[in-house]
Each structure stands twice: as structure tokens, then as C-alpha cells.
Scaffold this active site. Structure first.
Site, PDB file in Angstrom:
ATOM      1  N   SER A   1     -32.704  52.313   1.816  1.00  0.00           N
ATOM      2  CA  SER A   1     -31.983  52.667   0.597  1.00  0.00           C
ATOM      3  C   SER A   1     -32.868  52.562  -0.645  1.00  0.00           C
ATOM      4  CB  SER A   1     -30.775  51.743   0.408  1.00  0.00           C
ATOM      5  OG  SER A   1     -29.849  51.917   1.448  1.00  0.00           O
TER       6      SER A   1
ATOM      7  N   THR B   1     -35.184  42.517  -0.993  1.00  0.00           N
ATOM      8  CA  THR B   1     -36.111  43.480  -1.575  1.00  0.00           C
ATOM      9  C   THR B   1     -36.480  43.120  -3.024  1.00  0.00           C
ATOM     10  OG1 THR B   1     -35.066  45.122  -0.145  1.00  0.00           O
ATOM     11  CG2 THR B   1     -36.507  45.980  -1.822  1.00  0.00           C
TER      12      THR B   1
ATOM     13  N   GLY C   1     -31.412  45.074  -3.286  1.00  0.00           N
ATOM     14  CA  GLY C   1     -30.041  44.716  -2.948  1.00  0.00           C
ATOM     15  C   GLY C   1     -29.434  45.561  -1.856  1.00  0.00           C
ATOM     16  N   GLY C   2     -30.237  45.927  -0.837  1.00  0.00           N
ATOM     17  CA  GLY C   2     -29.697  46.674   0.286  1.00  0.00           C
ATOM     18  C   GLY C   2     -29.116  48.007  -0.130  1.00  0.00           C
TER      19      GLY C   2
END
Length: 560
Positions: free
Chosen positions: A445, A380, A466-467
Site C-alpha cells: 500500500s 512502515t 500505517g498499512g
């Protein structure tokens, strides 16, 4: 493949490739790549709005940061209108094909497929949303002609750009898969090896696609030759071919959603609602911590990080149980951020000991549903634009994992966003909120955030990549800024505490490693590891807006 699995968490870029990563200005732009930041600056200098600048950065990142985001993926946008003082959000999250079923990522044995068998190929590709998001945002807040926003990205695709260390690292992670994906191998490798750092890359196919969309508008992406290219790539691949159709593409719509807002220390914190879990979970973490005097404890206090770790794990337990696409499942947003509910959750936290377990609570309005985790791999990108009129755009964009599905259409990466669904559709005999369904948007997220002072004036904006760490990167930055008095750059650069199935994880190579023994003395199981972190922020100061890029990244901030 094991090397890839271990390497996903190692996407920590090296030192910046441009020196100026913090500037003071009336407005500002910041992104995770200097070429994208320059694109935003160029648009602001032409008199463009914050939306214009942000969309130019999104397009430029399609070219220069293909491992993370682009027009083949989706995103969430939060917008503050400087004239009216209003906040709006746009959901450009990808959708599953209409024929998708809850068994999409279930194997012949009835078990959920491992992530490494799910993400490559066509079946993981969701209908991309970024161009429809862009069109909606431009109609509402754009000032420059649509075509003008594509110029920087087209110039980069045609003239070429150099490979950064993060891009090279991502190539090394997924490159071993590329023997089954010849199109991406031809674009981003040479002689079977990742392109070296500093290599000049040109992407004429992407330049042609961008020129077409610039000339003919957003429909040029979702119909005609470009739509045919997406279908050819996803349905024609030998790896997990998709069932996506032309109707899935033409039927895609970006959606305006109500912002989710709460308070912390007298500030109003606003962000993206479901299908993003960002705002609800950030507000839960902050709400559980508000009764504690973190300011007095300070950033070097093990007691403070213990409290953060406890609140984090309680908030994520709620996230995993209740969050999903609100068009398909009832999401108790109001209940999750209700002050009374958060007080009851906070009361579980002991300053001198850990909880024996971190179970989801029962917020007001909660449906009966069981929890199940989704992969949400580090990836992302985030970018921010503030213009001279006071408009603010905070947007997070993604193709999910490094290089998404490993498929290209007209030179851009197609996402693997459908692996953000929970692969197992049921748990304990009950349906999972984030199970696959046709037309549904997977849980995210991503947490683009804008913060207002007591007078309603925007004072801070932040987002991250970063997830699942995104939520905690944002929460940590807000704590660092509003409790510990750190500026924007220091707030996002402060080390992170996260967690996994074995307990807490401290960011490796940082001062936070000193917390390991004290946290263990409080009962935590603690490991030290690398986390794929990358954030951007901006703050209002007496002399104007300050933009900041994460010191872990190659990102920059520039003034108009």
C-alpha cells in the site's frame, strides 16, 4: 497474543520530542524521527543531493526506528529531477525465495494460517531490497561518496540513541513473543520488559555491518559474512525456519518502474506503480471524487466525508481484486485509472445514500480474477528530501509489522514482508493475484507521491506509514491541500476516515467524531477507533519548500 492483535492498531506515537516540525527553506528534509531528519540535514549541508540525504535518512532509521524500517526491509522511491523535470521510480520491494510456493502460509487443514501464526520467524522474511535500491539511486542521482552517507547512522549505532515512545510501544506489542527470539530480546528488552522511554541504546553489531557496507559497497550486504548472517537467522531459527538461499540474496535486483500518473483538479499526481497499489488506488479515489465540489462542501461537511467513504471503498475493492506484482500477473493499471472507467465508478456514488455493497468493477484490460484480502499491518516509515537544485525524493520504507519477523541479522531487523502476500492462493476456484510465488514481490500500500502544477512544476510531495491506511492518508492529504486549502502540516494532520469489514472507522479523539451520527443517517455503519497513522509531506511556497511531519508522530522537518 490477543493483546498483541488488539494493540497493532494502537501505534499512534505521542507528542513530538523535538519542537521544530515545520520549516521554510530552499530545500528541506523530513522524517518520522528527529535523528534521521538531522542525518538528512547533515548530508544536504555537505552539498549532497536529495538522494544522498534520503539514503542517509534510510540508514539512520535502520538504527533509531528499527520497529518500522531499515536495511533488512525494502521500499519504494519516487524521484523528481530538478534540472530535467523528469520523474523516476525505483522498486526495492522484497522478494520471496525462489522455492516459495502458493501454499507457504496454508496450514495442514488447507486453510490460510492466521496472521499471528505467520509473521514471526524465518518463513515470512523476504529478500531485503533497500541496499540495492540505494545503490541504484546513488548511481543515478548521488553526489557525495557512498561511504559518507553511512556516517550519521554509524555514529548513532556506536554512540547510542534514546528510546522514543513509539519504539517503546512497539516493544510492548511484540515483546511477549521474544522468549523464542533471544537475539532481539537481548537488544531491545531488559529483564523481560521493554526498554523504558529515554533509555540509551547502542548497537555495535549494526555499526560493524554498516562500516563494512560503507567500505565495500552494496555487494557486502548480499554476499559474504552479511549474507551468511541473514541465512543463519532465517534458516536457523526455531520458529518457522526459511528456505532462503545464498542465490536468492545474490540474485536480488532493484527495478526501475514507470511512474503512474493521473490528474486531479488540473494537477498531475504521480506515484509508485505495482507491486505498490499506492498510486493506482489514490488516483482512483481522487478520480471518483473529482465531479463533486468538495471545496464548496469544506472539511467539516458530513456530505464530503460520505463521498470520500464511498469512493474509498470502491477503490479498495478494485485494489484487492486486480493488484499484484506485474512481473507475475497482468495488472490493468491504465484501465484502473482511465477517466471513463472512473466516471462509471463515480456514477455509482449517491450523495444522499450508501451503496448496498462495494464490489470491484471491470476496468479496461482486466483479467478474470477474484478478490482476496492481505493483512498489510500498520507499520512502515516515510521520508522526504528536497535539495537546492530542486531534486525531490519521496520514499517509503518498511519491515512490515512492528519489528518485522522478530529476527535480527548483524543488529538490524529482518522484515516479515511475505505476509503481505494473500495467504489463501485461490478463491472461488481461481488464482489470487497476490498469492505467494517464488521470486515474486508482495502487494504493498506504500504510496510515495509527487504532485505537479499545470506548468509541470512540482508543488507538493507526501507519503505515509500505517498499512492499508497509507493510501487514504495520502488521498486525504491531497484533498485537504488542493480542495480545502490546508498547508502541508495541516493536511497530513487532518483526521482520517477509513473502513473495515463492519463499515467506516473514524479516527478516535479527533474532531471527525462529530461526523458519526450524520454518516449513520446516510446509511453507513460507523465505529470510532485508533488508527496507526504517520505521514510526512512538503510543499512549495513563495519563499521555498516547507517540510512537515505528522503531529501524531515524533517526526521533524529541518532546513539545510
Amino acid at each position: 497474543m490477543n493483546k498483541f492483535l488488539l494493540g497493532v492498531a494502537l501505534l499512534v506515537p505521542a507528542a513530538p520530542i523535538a519542537a521544530r516540525d515545520t520549516v521554510v527553506a530552499t530545500g528541506t528534509v523530513t522524517s518520522a524521527d528527529p535523528r534521521a531528519t538531522q542525518a538528512g540535514q547533515e548530508i544536504l549541508r555537505q552539498g549532497g543531493s536529495a538522494t544522498d540525504a534520503a539514503m542517509a535518512m534510510m540508514l539512520a532509521l535502520t538504527v533509531v526506528e528499527p520497529q518500522s524500517s531499515g536495511i533488512g526491509g525494502g521500499g519504494f522511491l519516487v524521484h523528481h529531477d530538478g534540472r530535467r523535470g523528469t520523474i523516476d521510480t525505483i522498486d526495492g520491494r522484497e522478494t520471496a525465495p525462489a522455492t516459495a510456493t502458493p501454499q507457504r502460509f496454508v496450514g495442514p487443514d488447507g486453510r490460510a494460517l492466521p496472521y499471528l501464526l505467520s509473521f514471526p520467524g524465518g518463513k515470512s522474511v523476504g529478500v531485503p531490497g533497500n541496499i540495492r535500491l540505494m545503490a541504484m539511486a546513488e548511481k543515478k542521482w548521488g553526489k557525495l561518496p557512498w561511504k559518507a552517507l553511512f556516517a550519521p547512522a554509524i555514529r548513532l549505532a556506536e554512540g547510542g540513541y534514546t528510546v522514543t515512545r513509539p519504539m517503546n510501544g512497539a516493544m510492548g506489542l511484540t515483546g511477549p513473543l521474544w522468549d523464542k527470539f533471544p537475539t532481539i530480546a537481548a537488544q531491545y528488552s531488559a529483564n523481560g520488559q521493554p526498554l523504558p522511554i529515554g533509555t540509551t541504546v547502542k548497537n555495535p553489531a549494526l555499526a560493524r555491518a554498516l562500516r563494512d557496507i560503507a567500505a565495500r559497497g552494496p555487494d557486502a550486504f548480499y554476499t559474504g559474512a552479511n549474507a551468511a548472517a541473514i541465512l543463519a537467522a532465517t534458516r536457523g531459527t526455531t520458529v518457522a525456519p526459511s528456505d532462503m538461499t545464498a542465490a536468492d540474496l545474490t540474485g536480488y535486483k532493484a527495478k526501475e518502474r514507470a511512474a503512474v500518473c493521473g490528474t486531479y483538479r488540473g494537477y498531475k499526481v504521480c506515484g509508485m506503480g505495482p507491486p505498490s497499489s499506492g498510486a493506482t488506488t489514490v488516483l482512483q479515489v481522487l478520480g471518483m471524487l473529482e465531479r463533486f465540489d468538495l471545496r464548496a462542501m469544506g472539511k467539516d461537511s458530513p456530505a464530503a466525508w460520505h463521498l470520500i467513504g464511498e469512493a474509498m471503498q470502491l477503490a479498495y475493492a478494485d485494489r484487492d481484486k486486480y493488484l499484484g506484482d506485474p512481473d507475475f500477473v497482468a495488472v490493468p493499471v491504465a484501465g484502473l485509472i482511465d477517466k471513463g472507467y472512473l466516471a462509471s465508478r463515480s456514477a455509482l456514488i449517491r450523495p444522499d445514500a450508501t451503496l448496498p455493497a462495494y464490489a470491484a468493477g471491470n476496468p479496461p484490460g482486466a483479467p478474470r480474477r477474484t478478490a482476496a484480502l492481505s493483512p498489510d499491518v500498520p507499520g512502515t516509515t516515510h521520508f522526504i528530501a528536497v535539495d537546492k537544485a530542486g531534486d525531490i525524493v519521496s520514499m517509503t520504507s518498511t519491515v512490515e509489522g512492528p519489528f518485522g519477523s522478530q529476527l535480527l541479522a548483524n543488529g538490524y531487523v529482518l522484515n516479515n514482508e511475505l505476509t503481505d502476500f494473500t495467504a489463501a492462493p485461490e478463491k472461488d476456484g481461481m488464482p489470487v493475484a497476490n498469492r505467494v510465488q517464488g521470486g515474486k514481490r508482495p502487494l504493498s500500500s506504500m504510496a510515495p507521491t509527487i504532485v505537479y502544477d499545470a506548468g509541470g512544476k512540482p508543488v507538493f510531495t507526501v507519503g505515509a506509514a500505517g498499512g492499508k491506511t497509507i493510501i487514504m492518508q495520502v488521498a486525504k492529504a491531497l484533498i485537504a491541500h488542493f480542495d480545502w486549502g490546508l498547508d502541508a502540516k495541516a493536511s497530513i494532520g487532518l483526521p482520517l476516515l477509513f473502513f473495515n469489514g463492519d463499515g467506516l472507522v473514524i479516527e478516535q479523539g479527533t474532531a471527525l467524531e462529530a461526523m458519526k451520527a450524520p454518516l449513520e443517517a446516510l446509511g453507513h455503519r460507523v465505529t470510532i477507533g485508533k488508527l496507526g497513522l504517520k505521514a510526512n509531506a512538503a510543499e512549495r511556497t513563495a519563499t521555498g519548500w516547507v517540510g512537515a511531519a505528522d503531529p501524531r508522530s515524533v517526526g521533524t522537518a529541518l532546513q539545510p
